[in-house]
Design an enzyme around this catalytic site. Structure first.
Site, PDB file in Angstrom:
ATOM      1  N   SER A  66       0.824  -1.213   0.000  1.00  8.70           N
ATOM      2  CA  SER A  66       0.000   0.000   0.000  1.00  8.70           C
ATOM      3  C   SER A  66       0.857   1.262   0.000  1.00  8.70           C
ATOM      4  O   SER A  66       1.987   1.273   0.489  1.00  8.70           O
ATOM      5  CB  SER A  66      -0.921   0.017   1.221  1.00  8.70           C
ATOM      6  OG  SER A  66      -1.719  -1.141   1.272  1.00  8.70           O
TER       7      SER A  66
HETATM    8  N1  SAH Z   1      -1.389  -3.875   3.340  1.00 10.66           N
HETATM    9  C1  SAH Z   1      -0.717  -4.659   2.335  1.00 10.66           C
HETATM   10  C2  SAH Z   1      -1.515  -4.558   1.054  1.00 10.66           C
HETATM   11  C3  SAH Z   1      -1.469  -5.755   0.234  1.00 10.66           C
HETATM   12  S1  SAH Z   1      -2.518  -5.720  -1.183  1.00 10.66           S
HETATM   13  C4  SAH Z   1       0.683  -4.138   2.145  1.00 10.66           C
HETATM   14  O1  SAH Z   1       0.910  -2.957   2.456  1.00 10.66           O
HETATM   15  O2  SAH Z   1       1.566  -4.861   1.665  1.00 10.66           O
HETATM   16  C5  SAH Z   1      -3.943  -6.591  -0.593  1.00 10.66           C
HETATM   17  C6  SAH Z   1      -3.708  -7.958  -0.020  1.00 10.66           C
HETATM   18  O3  SAH Z   1      -4.986  -8.520   0.279  1.00 10.66           O
HETATM   19  C7  SAH Z   1      -3.025  -8.938  -0.963  1.00 10.66           C
HETATM   20  O4  SAH Z   1      -1.915  -9.496  -0.323  1.00 10.66           O
HETATM   21  C8  SAH Z   1      -4.095  -9.975  -1.239  1.00 10.66           C
HETATM   22  O5  SAH Z   1      -3.585 -11.274  -1.438  1.00 10.66           O
HETATM   23  C9  SAH Z   1      -4.929  -9.898   0.014  1.00 10.66           C
HETATM   24  N2  SAH Z   1      -6.283 -10.418  -0.124  1.00 10.66           N
HETATM   25  C10 SAH Z   1      -7.141 -10.265  -1.155  1.00 10.66           C
HETATM   26  N3  SAH Z   1      -8.293 -10.910  -0.922  1.00 10.66           N
HETATM   27  C11 SAH Z   1      -8.168 -11.486   0.305  1.00 10.66           C
HETATM   28  C12 SAH Z   1      -9.011 -12.299   1.109  1.00 10.66           C
HETATM   29  N4  SAH Z   1     -10.245 -12.649   0.725  1.00 10.66           N
HETATM   30  N5  SAH Z   1      -8.544 -12.713   2.297  1.00 10.66           N
HETATM   31  C13 SAH Z   1      -7.317 -12.364   2.732  1.00 10.66           C
HETATM   32  N6  SAH Z   1      -6.465 -11.612   2.021  1.00 10.66           N
HETATM   33  C14 SAH Z   1      -6.880 -11.175   0.823  1.00 10.66           C
END
Ligand code: SAH
Length: 217
Positions: A66
């Site tokens: 993010s």
């Molecule tokens: N806060 C994280 C953002 C990652 S992007 C960072 O700063 O690195 C969003 C994340 O949500 C991804 O890793 C994706 O795999 C996860 N995600 C998407 N759908 C999901 C679900 N149903 N359950 C758990 N994680 C999920």
């Protein structure tokens, strides 16, 4: 551990904090935690020179770390009514938002559906000696019912609708921060569990990767 030099130096990090402050983020505690957390350790070494730009970056598996602005904004919204002891995070990803939260609240419970990302995030938090985080490989649509309720829930992927399980797992007075919408039209929502139901507040227009279904290796 890689140490900060050049584009990852403290001066570069301080510039990012100054920028967030100028953009209206004012929670000094949140900004201080972002300042001291080495974001370059959460991206591939090839991208570490861009780690202190205020932008999302790829972390593999079609996912992104993010944007610092959004990490700060969502953390501020979660904490705006006072300190939190139990926070559920959906979407661990790189573990960056997790690392920030773990320094702002007592305990973080973080759910990720992609096992490989979760493993890497675990290693990074261990390296940084952030120990108040428990990880779960699973589907965030279900939350983490066994450990509910939570005083705060943060979702870092966009959901078409607010998952009912997350509303159910919110403690009285608890706060849920979640991007809602499909495609490129998403809005950040703050939902608070009041005595007689939920209050919903529509905030910024945002752009997150989608909240998908089911765990994958
Ligand atoms: N806060 C994280 C953002 C990652 S992007 C960072 O700063 O690195 C969003 C994340 O949500 C991804 O890793 C994706 O795999 C996860 N995600 C998407 N759908 C999901 C679900 N149903 N359950 C758990 N994680 C999920």
């Amino acid at each position: 551990m890689r140490h900060g030099t050049g584009m990852t130096s403290q001066r570069t990090r301080d510039r990012l904090i100054q920028r967030l402050y100028e953009e209206g983020l004012s929670n000094a505690h949140v900004l201080e935690v972002i300042r001291r957390t080495p974001r370059h350790l959460f991206v591939d070494e090839a991208l570490s020179h861009r780690a202190y730009e205020d932008t999302a970056l790829p972390i593999g598996h079609n996912q992104t770390i993010s944007q610092p602005f959004m990490v700060a904004r969502m953390s501020e919204l979660l904490l705006a009514a006072g300190p939190l002891d139990k926070v559920l995070e959906i979407g661990t990803g790189s573990g960056y938002q997790t690392a920030i939260l773990s320094q702002l609240v007592e305990r973080v419970f973080s759910v990720e559906r992609i096992q490989a990302l979760q493993e890497r995030a675990k290693e990074r938090l261990a390296e940084l000696k952030l120990r108040n985080v428990v990880f779960r490989w699973g589907d965030g649509w279900e939350g983490w019912p066994a450990l509910a309720p939570y005083n705060g829930i943060i979702v870092t992927a966009a959901a078409a609708d607010v998952p009912q399980a997350l509303l159910d797992q919110l403690a009285p007075g608890g706060r849920l921060v979640i991007p809602v919408g499909v495609g490129e039209v998403q809005q950040l929502m703050l939902i608070i569990r009041e005595e007689d139901g939920f209050s919903r507040h529509l905030l910024d227009t945002v752009r997150f990767v989608p909240l998908l279904n089911g765990p994958v290796v």
